[in-house]
Design an enzyme around this catalytic site. Structure first.
Site, PDB file in Angstrom:
ATOM      1  N   ASP A  98       0.837  -1.206   0.000  1.00 44.48           N
ATOM      2  CA  ASP A  98       0.000   0.000   0.000  1.00 44.48           C
ATOM      3  C   ASP A  98       0.872   1.256   0.000  1.00 44.48           C
ATOM      4  OD1 ASP A  98       0.891  -0.101   2.607  1.00 44.48           O
ATOM      5  OD2 ASP A  98      -1.080   0.180   3.524  1.00 44.48           O
ATOM      6  N   ASP A 135      -1.008  -6.270  -0.098  1.00 42.94           N
ATOM      7  CA  ASP A 135      -1.248  -5.586   1.174  1.00 42.94           C
ATOM      8  C   ASP A 135      -2.741  -5.380   1.402  1.00 42.94           C
ATOM      9  OD1 ASP A 135       0.253  -4.631   3.282  1.00 42.94           O
ATOM     10  OD2 ASP A 135       1.219  -3.056   2.084  1.00 42.94           O
ATOM     11  N   LYS A 184      -0.972  -9.399   3.248  1.00 42.39           N
ATOM     12  CA  LYS A 184      -0.171  -8.826   4.337  1.00 42.39           C
ATOM     13  C   LYS A 184      -1.042  -7.890   5.167  1.00 42.39           C
ATOM     14  CE  LYS A 184       3.239  -5.528   3.806  1.00 42.39           C
ATOM     15  NZ  LYS A 184       2.784  -4.469   4.756  1.00 42.39           N
ATOM     16  N   GLU A 213      -0.953  -5.230   8.727  1.00 43.81           N
ATOM     17  CA  GLU A 213      -0.145  -4.532   9.734  1.00 43.81           C
ATOM     18  C   GLU A 213      -0.801  -4.640  11.099  1.00 43.81           C
ATOM     19  OE1 GLU A 213       0.544  -0.439   8.684  1.00 43.81           O
ATOM     20  OE2 GLU A 213       1.342  -0.966   6.721  1.00 43.81           O
ATOM     21  N   GLU A 227       9.667  -3.816  10.381  1.00 44.00           N
ATOM     22  CA  GLU A 227      10.047  -2.528   9.791  1.00 44.00           C
ATOM     23  C   GLU A 227      10.620  -1.587  10.849  1.00 44.00           C
ATOM     24  OE1 GLU A 227       7.181  -0.843   7.111  1.00 44.00           O
ATOM     25  OE2 GLU A 227       8.296   1.040   6.941  1.00 44.00           O
TER      26      GLU A 227
END
Ligand code: KIV
Length: 271
Positions: free
Chosen positions: A44, A87, A115, A117, A184
């Site tokens: 994204d 994402d 994916k 977050e 990250e």
């Protein structure tokens, strides 16, 4: 020979690192495949590098499906097909039910993996996705969709509380059945600790060289970012050697540097 999630996961035991690149279109997908890059993330981050937004928050499911389809069409024409990770955009996984429905849309667009977050609060959704045959890449540390809550794009995991929380998050997501975990912008020793304590493959970005794989945004590694983060290396600048510099050579140089452990170097790490 097609790349598969299973084969990439086996590399953890063999200690053979793999490379991931975030890309969003057909032409880059073809070139990344020619360079032998094992996985492509339709990230994204396209909100910022393609659409010109100042964060990833405005990205929608429709945007992600459009770019996933473009990447998948090109990937299917390549001999060595990369694993395609799509994402899940901001708030598309706010409940277990929405996560399943939106992940299904990305899988129907041709992704091999989704994916998301977030930390241990996602464990139930990850377990449900895994149960229903949808491979998952989790993502912790600096999670750009939470930039407004985090107060900026800052290194995470520097205090003892944060370190413990990230370790707990990683363990919960591993046990829930995630296959990969993006780490990250966290200190190198913490990324190493998480990599050693878990079964899934860790994919670092600004997390040092102790992870099982690395990921970079394609434009960043070609020197196209005006204010590159500390962990970014311009592989185009030195891709030529005896040859003419080219984007293909730059991607191949990145893969080679990740495999040999030369990238990321000390200058790209957070202590
Ligand atoms: O969206 C993206 O490209 C990402 C990577 C930077 C890990 O999440």
């Amino acid at each position: 020979m097609k790349h598969t999630i299973q084969k990439l996961r086996e590399r953890k035991k063999e200690q053979k690192k793999f490379s991931v690149v975030a890309a969003y279109d057909a032409t880059f997908t073809e070139t990344l495949n020619q360079a032998g890059i094992e996985a492509i993330l339709v990230g994204d981050s396209l909100g910022m590098v393609v659409q010109g937004q100042n964060s990833t928050v405005p990205v929608t499911m429709e945007h992600m499906i459009y770019h996933t389809e473009a990447v998948v069409r090109s990937n299917l024409c390549c001999d060595e097909q990369a694993v395609i990770i799509a994402d899940m955009p901001f708030m598309s996984f706010d409940s277990v039910e929405n996560t399943l429905q939106n992940a299904a849309r990305l899988m129907r667009a041709g992704a091999n993996m989704v994916k998301l977050e977030g930390g241990d609060w996602l464990a139930e959704s990850v377990a449900k996705l895994a149960e229903r045959g949808i491979p998952v890449c989790a993502h912790i540390g600096l999670t750009p969709q939470s930039v407004n809550k985090l107060g900026g794009y800052k290194v995470q995991g520097r205090t003892e509380n944060q370190r413990q929380q990230l370790l707990d998050d990683a363990t919960a997501l591993d046990q829930a059945g995630a296959d990969f975990l993006v780490l990250e912008c966290i200190p190198t020793p913490l990324a190493k600790e998480i990599t050693q304590a878990t079964e899934f493959s860790t994919v670092g970005i600004g997390a040092g060289n102790g992870t099982d794989a690395q990921v970079l945004v394609c434009y960043d590694m070609l020197g196209l970012s005006n204010s590159p983060a500390k962990f970014v290396k311009n592989f185009l600048a030195e891709s030529g050697g005896a040859h003419t510099p080219s984007i293909l050579n730059a991607f191949a140089a990145y893969k080679q540097a990740v495999e040999s452990g030369q990238y990321p170097a000390a200058e790209h790490e957070y202590s």
